[in-house]
Scaffold this active site. Structure first.
Site, PDB file in Angstrom:
ATOM      1  N   ASP A  69       1.123  -1.023  -0.001  1.00 56.48           N
ATOM      2  CA  ASP A  69       0.175   0.236   0.233  1.00 56.48           C
ATOM      3  C   ASP A  69       0.826   1.190   0.597  1.00 56.48           C
ATOM      4  OD1 ASP A  69       0.522   0.134   2.566  1.00 56.48           O
ATOM      5  OD2 ASP A  69      -0.953   0.500   3.573  1.00 56.48           O
ATOM      6  N   SER A  70       1.968   1.420   0.665  1.00 57.56           N
ATOM      7  CA  SER A  70       3.058   2.677  -0.008  1.00 57.56           C
ATOM      8  C   SER A  70       3.154   2.938  -1.741  1.00 57.56           C
ATOM      9  CB  SER A  70       4.473   1.729  -0.114  1.00 57.56           C
ATOM     10  OG  SER A  70       4.299   0.472  -0.827  1.00 57.56           O
ATOM     11  N   ASP A  79      -1.598  -5.796  -0.385  1.00 58.65           N
ATOM     12  CA  ASP A  79      -1.864  -5.265   0.607  1.00 58.65           C
ATOM     13  C   ASP A  79      -2.888  -4.946   0.987  1.00 58.65           C
ATOM     14  OD1 ASP A  79       0.449  -5.130   3.167  1.00 58.65           O
ATOM     15  OD2 ASP A  79       1.643  -3.117   1.496  1.00 58.65           O
ATOM     16  N   LYS A 126      -1.356  -9.315   2.704  1.00 61.53           N
ATOM     17  CA  LYS A 126      -0.687  -8.826   3.909  1.00 61.53           C
ATOM     18  C   LYS A 126      -1.681  -8.406   4.661  1.00 61.53           C
ATOM     19  CE  LYS A 126       3.272  -5.926   4.175  1.00 61.53           C
ATOM     20  NZ  LYS A 126       2.631  -4.692   4.498  1.00 61.53           N
ATOM     21  N   GLU A 139      -1.117  -5.971   8.947  1.00 60.61           N
ATOM     22  CA  GLU A 139      -0.425  -4.980   9.525  1.00 60.61           C
ATOM     23  C   GLU A 139      -0.963  -5.643  10.691  1.00 60.61           C
ATOM     24  OE1 GLU A 139       0.498  -0.833   9.288  1.00 60.61           O
ATOM     25  OE2 GLU A 139       1.242  -1.003   7.054  1.00 60.61           O
ATOM     26  N   GLU A 150       9.299  -4.446  10.259  1.00 62.11           N
ATOM     27  CA  GLU A 150       9.862  -3.049  10.196  1.00 62.11           C
ATOM     28  C   GLU A 150      10.185  -2.257  10.717  1.00 62.11           C
ATOM     29  OE1 GLU A 150       6.617  -1.008   7.932  1.00 62.11           O
ATOM     30  OE2 GLU A 150       8.409   0.308   7.350  1.00 62.11           O
TER      31      GLU A 150
HETATM   32  O1  KIV Z   1       3.514  -1.596   1.644  1.00 64.39           O
HETATM   33  C1  KIV Z   1       4.751  -1.311   1.423  1.00 64.39           C
HETATM   34  O2  KIV Z   1       5.188  -1.171   0.963  1.00 64.39           O
HETATM   35  C2  KIV Z   1       5.315  -2.124   2.680  1.00 64.39           C
HETATM   36  C3  KIV Z   1       6.400  -2.558   3.177  1.00 64.39           C
HETATM   37  C4  KIV Z   1       7.105  -1.448   3.237  1.00 64.39           C
HETATM   38  C5  KIV Z   1       7.145  -3.639   3.790  1.00 64.39           C
HETATM   39  O3  KIV Z   1       4.492  -2.713   3.946  1.00 64.39           O
END
Ligand code: KIV
Length: 273
Positions: free
Chosen positions: A49-50, A88, A118, A120, A187
């Protein structure tokens, strides 16, 4: 290779089996062309989600939506033959209840064709991870610094400095390690704690700013390529300076256009006789 001659992607089960072996190589990817370039070099590609910050210029990942993640998940899947692809779950798509998490995770798997999701969270999310995994959704955990909690954590900073933080991250790792997640991203966490957690849990840890002690490493692709000319976080090694190279190419192009040095004969269509 499969019987059809197609190359097979690494599965979450195979990533899990890499615990304690050759480190897992992982990068983020958000587009088809970048996924094509990275695929053969990586074990795991994360549609993080970055993407909201890297491609859309958002200040955090909070405003990233499920539809954005699905669109970028589909794009990455078009470019991948080898790597395990994880998408994500964005902020707000899984925290409310495990049933809602399941529904949204199924949308991601069905609409993108990716291998896993994924999410969190530590102890508070372990039950949700188990709920997903027991119902056929492979899940990658994410503990330590959790960017989706930026508003309650008061910013982005490394964790594991105080006794309280150490206790929490240990407990988070233990809970996610037992939840059925096939691996855990850790992280922005101090080395001693990342090392301890890696030795403690049965699934691989994939570190970002969490030292060489982890079972694998992940970086945001654009950071690693030096596509940003401004701030570089301490945990990033820039393997290229593409931001500077793009600026130099654009400068040369502008000079050529203004001086009519481009386009030339070889770039020009002539009427066929
Ligand atoms: O969203 C993302 O890119 C991440 C990584 C930094 C692990 O969660």
């Amino acid at each position: 290779m499969s019987a059809t001659g197609l190359k097979m992607r690494l599965t979450p089960t195979r990533i899990r089996a890499m615990k304690g072996g050759t480190p897992i190589v992982s990068l983020t990817a958000y587009t088809t062309p970048m996924a094509r370039l990275l695929d053969e070099h990586c074990d795991l590609l994360l549609v993080g989600d970055s993407v909201g910050m890297v491609l859309y210029g958002m200040e955090s990942t909070i405003a990233v939506t499920l539809d954005m993640m699905i669109a970028h998940g589909k794009a990455v899947m078009r470019g991948v033959q080898n790597s395990c692809v994880v998408v994500d779950m964005p902020f707000g798509s899984y925290q409310e209840s495990k049933e809602i998490a399941y529904r949204n995770a199924v949308r991601i798997l069905q609409e993108t064709g990716c291998d896993a999701v994924k999410l969190e969270g530590g102890q508070e999310m372990a039950e949700t991870v188990s709920f997903l995994v027991e119902r056929g959704v492979p899940a990658l955990g994410h503990i330590g610094l959790m960017p989706q909690q930026v508003n309650t954590a008061g910013g982005y900073r490394s964790v594991g400095h105080s006794g309280e933080e150490v206790g929490k991250i240990r407990a988070d790792a233990e809970a996610i390690g037992k939840s059925g997640a096939f691996a855990v991203v850790i992280e922005g966490t101090v080395e001693t704690l990342a090392r301890e957690v890696t030795a403690m849990i049965p699934v691989p840890t994939i570190g970002i700013g969490a030292s060489v002690a982890c079972d694998g490493q992940i970086l945001v692709c654009d950071d690693m390529l030096g596509l940003f000319n401004d701030f570089t976080p301490r945990f990033v090694r820039r393997y290229e300076e593409l931001g500077k190279r793009v600026a130099a190419a654009a400068t040369a192009y502008a000079v050529d256009v203004r001086s009519r040095a481009f386009p030339m004969e070889e770039h020009t269509f002539k009427r066929r006789s």
